[in-house]
Design a protein around this motif. Sequence first.
Motif, PDB file in Angstrom:
ATOM      1  N   ALA A   1       0.833  -1.202   0.000  1.00  0.00           N
ATOM      2  CA  ALA A   1       0.000   0.000   0.000  1.00  0.00           C
ATOM      3  C   ALA A   1       0.867   1.250   0.000  1.00  0.00           C
ATOM      4  O   ALA A   1       0.569   2.230  -0.692  1.00  0.00           O
ATOM      5  N   ALA A   2       1.941   1.226   0.781  1.00  0.00           N
ATOM      6  CA  ALA A   2       2.833   2.384   0.824  1.00  0.00           C
ATOM      7  C   ALA A   2       3.492   2.608  -0.530  1.00  0.00           C
ATOM      8  O   ALA A   2       3.615   3.747  -1.000  1.00  0.00           O
TER       9      ALA A   2
ATOM     10  N   PRO B   1      -4.244   5.104   0.407  1.00  0.00           N
ATOM     11  CA  PRO B   1      -4.796   5.295   1.750  1.00  0.00           C
ATOM     12  C   PRO B   1      -5.498   4.028   2.227  1.00  0.00           C
ATOM     13  O   PRO B   1      -6.024   3.257   1.420  1.00  0.00           O
ATOM     14  N   ALA B   2      -5.515   3.825   3.552  1.00  0.00           N
ATOM     15  CA  ALA B   2      -6.040   2.557   4.054  1.00  0.00           C
ATOM     16  C   ALA B   2      -6.838   2.725   5.333  1.00  0.00           C
ATOM     17  O   ALA B   2      -6.522   3.557   6.186  1.00  0.00           O
TER      18      ALA B   2
ATOM     19  N   ALA C   1       1.432   2.129  13.846  1.00  0.00           N
ATOM     20  CA  ALA C   1       2.585   2.811  13.264  1.00  0.00           C
ATOM     21  C   ALA C   1       2.174   3.595  12.018  1.00  0.00           C
ATOM     22  O   ALA C   1       2.592   4.751  11.825  1.00  0.00           O
ATOM     23  N   TYR C   2       1.352   2.997  11.178  1.00  0.00           N
ATOM     24  CA  TYR C   2       0.898   3.681   9.960  1.00  0.00           C
ATOM     25  C   TYR C   2      -0.090   4.800  10.306  1.00  0.00           C
ATOM     26  O   TYR C   2      -0.128   5.836   9.643  1.00  0.00           O
ATOM     27  N   GLN C   3      -0.888   4.591  11.353  1.00  0.00           N
ATOM     28  CA  GLN C   3      -1.797   5.647  11.786  1.00  0.00           C
ATOM     29  C   GLN C   3      -1.021   6.845  12.318  1.00  0.00           C
ATOM     30  O   GLN C   3      -1.326   7.999  11.989  1.00  0.00           O
ATOM     31  N   ARG C   4       0.000   6.594  13.145  1.00  0.00           N
ATOM     32  CA  ARG C   4       0.824   7.688  13.669  1.00  0.00           C
ATOM     33  C   ARG C   4       1.517   8.459  12.549  1.00  0.00           C
ATOM     34  O   ARG C   4       1.708   9.670  12.647  1.00  0.00           O
TER      35      ARG C   4
ATOM     36  N   GLU D   1       0.456  11.155   0.636  1.00  0.00           N
ATOM     37  CA  GLU D   1       1.788  11.712   0.901  1.00  0.00           C
ATOM     38  C   GLU D   1       2.471  10.970   2.047  1.00  0.00           C
ATOM     39  O   GLU D   1       3.679  10.704   1.994  1.00  0.00           O
ATOM     40  N   ALA D   2       1.698  10.617   3.075  1.00  0.00           N
ATOM     41  CA  ALA D   2       2.281   9.877   4.197  1.00  0.00           C
ATOM     42  C   ALA D   2       2.683   8.472   3.770  1.00  0.00           C
ATOM     43  O   ALA D   2       3.741   7.963   4.185  1.00  0.00           O
TER      44      ALA D   2
END
Length: 339
Positions: free
Chosen positions: A259-260, A265-266, A286-289, A317-318
């Motif tokens: 996904a990254a 987005p997830a 970790a992905y949420q942060r 972007e994240a």
Amino acid sequence: MVLLTGGGTGGHLFPALAVAEELRRRGHEVFYLGAEGGLEARLLPQTPLPYALVPAGKLDRSALRPGEAWRLLKGLKGAARVLRERPPKAVLSTGGYAGFPAAFLAELKGLPVLLHEQNAKLGLALRLLAPLARGLALSVPLDLPPWLARKARRTGYPVREVRYPQAEAKRRLGFDPGKPLLLVLGGSQGSLELNQRLPPLLKPLGLPVLHQVGERWTERFRFLEEGAYRIAGFVDAPLAMSAADLLLARAGAGTLAEAAFHRLPALLFPLPPGLDGGAQLANARAYQRAGAAELGAYSRLWQQVEALLARPEPYREAMARLSPEGAAGRIADWLEELL
């Protein structure tokens, strides 16, 4: 020769296969040691890699059951034979119960061992191997004790680095390029929970959905397919993620790394900690942060879907900042340093 070991599940197997392919491209001889009964037993025969399979007892987080202890001993004996017959110059272990025997014996012999952790939490096998390992490659940043942090580098999680134009990918999958597409993934085996709980919540939205239910569940959930709601036993991840506008998934390390790479987005629904020791929950948080994903909530799913579809760019972007692009090459570079 470089020995690669690890498996049992795709999360441990696929990154090792990606590194093996990169090493072969560079002219190195490689050999794969996997576990009997693991996913590698089915997939390795389809690759050009020379390999062997040994028993591998599961390292339980609370206690080692007698049957698993016996399998572990047999696995150590089998791994010793492989190391004797094909002595490597370096070893890469991607963890899981399949990745322990050969790496453990290699460390006792003084051979350089590089570990690769896919999750945002160090697994038991790698925790046991870490003290004697030469290095620890991380997919995402981890909080580590100073002695281990000194030999850790963030390399990322190797994925198939293939992207397609979104409109082309949607057309190839049979979806309207002008409409947002939701992709539901429950891991390579599918997820019974997601198969049961998500369709009744997603269908009223009227959006196109591609739902990977898992090959073992395909016929059971065939009834879900109607209109723009499509099911599949298994999907080609690069094509599906290139087409999708939003991912709804478990939080396995491989799924998140892909996904990254695709800037997708997830909404994440990690396994309960009791089933995997909290690895998926750690991944999801970790992905949420990082601002790349949100933890899914069944009770307000439609609001979450609408919010992410309305404002996807910050998440894209994240995800891009977490992209594992080049990970296989970075791990291969590190292994070459150890040769």
